[in-house]
Every structure is written in C-alpha cells, then in structure tokens.
Design a protein around this motif. Structure first.
Motif, PDB file in Angstrom:
ATOM      1  N   GLY A  11       0.814  -1.210   0.000  1.00 45.07           N
ATOM      2  CA  GLY A  11       0.000   0.000   0.000  1.00 45.07           C
ATOM      3  C   GLY A  11       0.845   1.256   0.000  1.00 45.07           C
ATOM      4  O   GLY A  11       0.546   2.222  -0.708  1.00 45.07           O
ATOM      5  N   LEU A  12       1.895   1.243   0.779  1.00 50.77           N
ATOM      6  CA  LEU A  12       2.795   2.392   0.846  1.00 50.77           C
ATOM      7  C   LEU A  12       3.464   2.646  -0.505  1.00 50.77           C
ATOM      8  O   LEU A  12       3.480   3.776  -1.010  1.00 50.77           O
ATOM      9  CB  LEU A  12       3.850   2.149   1.923  1.00 50.77           C
ATOM     10  N   VAL A  13       3.977   1.583  -1.108  1.00 46.47           N
ATOM     11  CA  VAL A  13       4.640   1.703  -2.411  1.00 46.47           C
ATOM     12  C   VAL A  13       3.652   2.154  -3.481  1.00 46.47           C
ATOM     13  O   VAL A  13       3.948   3.045  -4.283  1.00 46.47           O
ATOM     14  CB  VAL A  13       5.309   0.360  -2.793  1.00 46.47           C
ATOM     15  N   ALA A  14       2.471   1.553  -3.495  1.00 45.72           N
ATOM     16  CA  ALA A  14       1.456   1.926  -4.482  1.00 45.72           C
ATOM     17  C   ALA A  14       1.038   3.380  -4.300  1.00 45.72           C
ATOM     18  O   ALA A  14       0.891   4.120  -5.282  1.00 45.72           O
ATOM     19  CB  ALA A  14       0.243   1.004  -4.379  1.00 45.72           C
ATOM     20  N   GLY A  15       0.871   3.812  -3.071  1.00 46.18           N
ATOM     21  CA  GLY A  15       0.495   5.198  -2.805  1.00 46.18           C
ATOM     22  C   GLY A  15       1.554   6.174  -3.272  1.00 46.18           C
ATOM     23  O   GLY A  15       1.244   7.202  -3.879  1.00 46.18           O
ATOM     24  N   ARG A  16       2.804   5.850  -3.011  1.00 41.45           N
ATOM     25  CA  ARG A  16       3.893   6.736  -3.441  1.00 41.45           C
ATOM     26  C   ARG A  16       4.007   6.785  -4.959  1.00 41.45           C
ATOM     27  O   ARG A  16       4.471   7.775  -5.514  1.00 41.45           O
ATOM     28  CB  ARG A  16       5.211   6.285  -2.825  1.00 41.45           C
ATOM     29  N   ALA A  17       3.578   5.708  -5.621  1.00 43.15           N
ATOM     30  CA  ALA A  17       3.637   5.668  -7.085  1.00 43.15           C
ATOM     31  C   ALA A  17       2.439   6.369  -7.726  1.00 43.15           C
ATOM     32  O   ALA A  17       2.420   6.562  -8.934  1.00 43.15           O
ATOM     33  CB  ALA A  17       3.706   4.216  -7.563  1.00 43.15           C
ATOM     34  N   GLY A  18       1.441   6.721  -6.939  1.00 46.35           N
ATOM     35  CA  GLY A  18       0.273   7.403  -7.478  1.00 46.35           C
ATOM     36  C   GLY A  18      -1.039   6.823  -6.990  1.00 46.35           C
ATOM     37  O   GLY A  18      -2.067   7.469  -7.047  1.00 46.35           O
ATOM     38  N   GLY A  19      -1.027   5.569  -6.583  1.00 49.37           N
ATOM     39  CA  GLY A  19      -2.206   4.964  -5.987  1.00 49.37           C
ATOM     40  C   GLY A  19      -3.247   4.417  -6.943  1.00 49.37           C
ATOM     41  O   GLY A  19      -4.336   4.052  -6.517  1.00 49.37           O
ATOM     42  N   SER A  20      -2.927   4.331  -8.222  1.00 46.56           N
ATOM     43  CA  SER A  20      -3.899   3.792  -9.176  1.00 46.56           C
ATOM     44  C   SER A  20      -4.001   2.268  -9.030  1.00 46.56           C
ATOM     45  O   SER A  20      -3.169   1.636  -8.368  1.00 46.56           O
ATOM     46  CB  SER A  20      -3.483   4.126 -10.607  1.00 46.56           C
ATOM     47  N   ALA A  21      -5.004   1.700  -9.665  1.00 43.25           N
ATOM     48  CA  ALA A  21      -5.156   0.243  -9.655  1.00 43.25           C
ATOM     49  C   ALA A  21      -3.910  -0.419 -10.236  1.00 43.25           C
ATOM     50  O   ALA A  21      -3.467  -1.468  -9.743  1.00 43.25           O
ATOM     51  CB  ALA A  21      -6.406  -0.169 -10.432  1.00 43.25           C
ATOM     52  N   ASP A  22      -3.347   0.166 -11.273  1.00 42.29           N
ATOM     53  CA  ASP A  22      -2.117  -0.381 -11.862  1.00 42.29           C
ATOM     54  C   ASP A  22      -0.943  -0.288 -10.885  1.00 42.29           C
ATOM     55  O   ASP A  22      -0.114  -1.197 -10.815  1.00 42.29           O
ATOM     56  CB  ASP A  22      -1.761   0.346 -13.159  1.00 42.29           C
ATOM     57  N   ASP A  23      -0.883   0.812 -10.121  1.00 43.27           N
ATOM     58  CA  ASP A  23       0.182   0.957  -9.121  1.00 43.27           C
ATOM     59  C   ASP A  23       0.051  -0.094  -8.031  1.00 43.27           C
ATOM     60  O   ASP A  23       1.044  -0.663  -7.580  1.00 43.27           O
ATOM     61  CB  ASP A  23       0.146   2.358  -8.493  1.00 43.27           C
ATOM     62  N   ILE A  24      -1.176  -0.367  -7.622  1.00 47.65           N
ATOM     63  CA  ILE A  24      -1.427  -1.395  -6.609  1.00 47.65           C
ATOM     64  C   ILE A  24      -1.016  -2.757  -7.149  1.00 47.65           C
ATOM     65  O   ILE A  24      -0.295  -3.516  -6.486  1.00 47.65           O
ATOM     66  CB  ILE A  24      -2.908  -1.399  -6.185  1.00 47.65           C
ATOM     67  N   ALA A  25      -1.450  -3.074  -8.357  1.00 48.50           N
ATOM     68  CA  ALA A  25      -1.124  -4.371  -8.956  1.00 48.50           C
ATOM     69  C   ALA A  25       0.379  -4.539  -9.127  1.00 48.50           C
ATOM     70  O   ALA A  25       0.921  -5.623  -8.878  1.00 48.50           O
ATOM     71  CB  ALA A  25      -1.840  -4.527 -10.299  1.00 48.50           C
TER      72      ALA A  25
END
Length: 94
Positions: free
Chosen positions: A58-72
């Motif tokens: 979650g932290l990494v995805a959020g820092r990357a922008g938080g999109s569904a693609d960032d989460i995946a």
C-alpha cells in the motif's frame, strides 16, 4: 470460529466501513488481490510477513500514485520477491 475471526461475508462489510470512512472507491480496495498477496507471502516467507508486506504494498502503491495499476505492480513485485526468497531459502530450488 472465535470472536476475533472474520467470517467471509463480514469482509465486505468491513471493507465498506473502511471505504466509507476514508472516502475510497471499491476499486481502491482490491480485496482478492490483497488476500492473495497475504497468502503468498505467508507461504513463501512467514505468516507475520503477510500483514507487513500488505502495508508495504500500500505504501509503495500510494507513493507511485495509488492507481489500480500501481497497486497491482506493487503486489506483483512483492509476490515475486517472496517467491525468490522461498527459492533462496530452499537452496535455489522451488
């Protein structure tokens, strides 16, 4: 089942509470993807590593922008690291 065990049908209700409180869309909380991540890390690394890894995803995805693609992408990266960790721990064999 103990009072601390969440029955499967209650998971959606809890996810709704979280989404409502934090103003998240349903796609912001990919339950199956997160549960798969926790399963894979618990199996390939250790059970206590599962919630920690989900937090890091979650932290990494959020820092990357938080999109569904960032989460995946964050989940895929952590799952790959867990598989590599298991392979290394087994002496290079899966």
């Amino acid at each position: 089942m103990t009072e601390r065990t969440l029955p499967p049908e209650a998971l959606d209700a809890w996810a709704t509470v979280l989404r409502d409180h934090f103003a998240l869309a349903p796609d912001d909380v990919p339950i199956a993807l997160i549960l798969d991540l926790a399963r894979d890390v618990a199996h390939d690394v250790a059970r206590p590593a599962a919630p920690f890894s989900a937090f890091v995803a979650g932290l990494v995805a959020g820092r990357a922008g938080g999109s569904a693609d960032d989460i995946a992408a964050a989940v895929a990266a952590i799952t790959g690291l867990a598989r590599a960790h298991a392979k290394d721990a087994a002496g290079g064999t899966p």
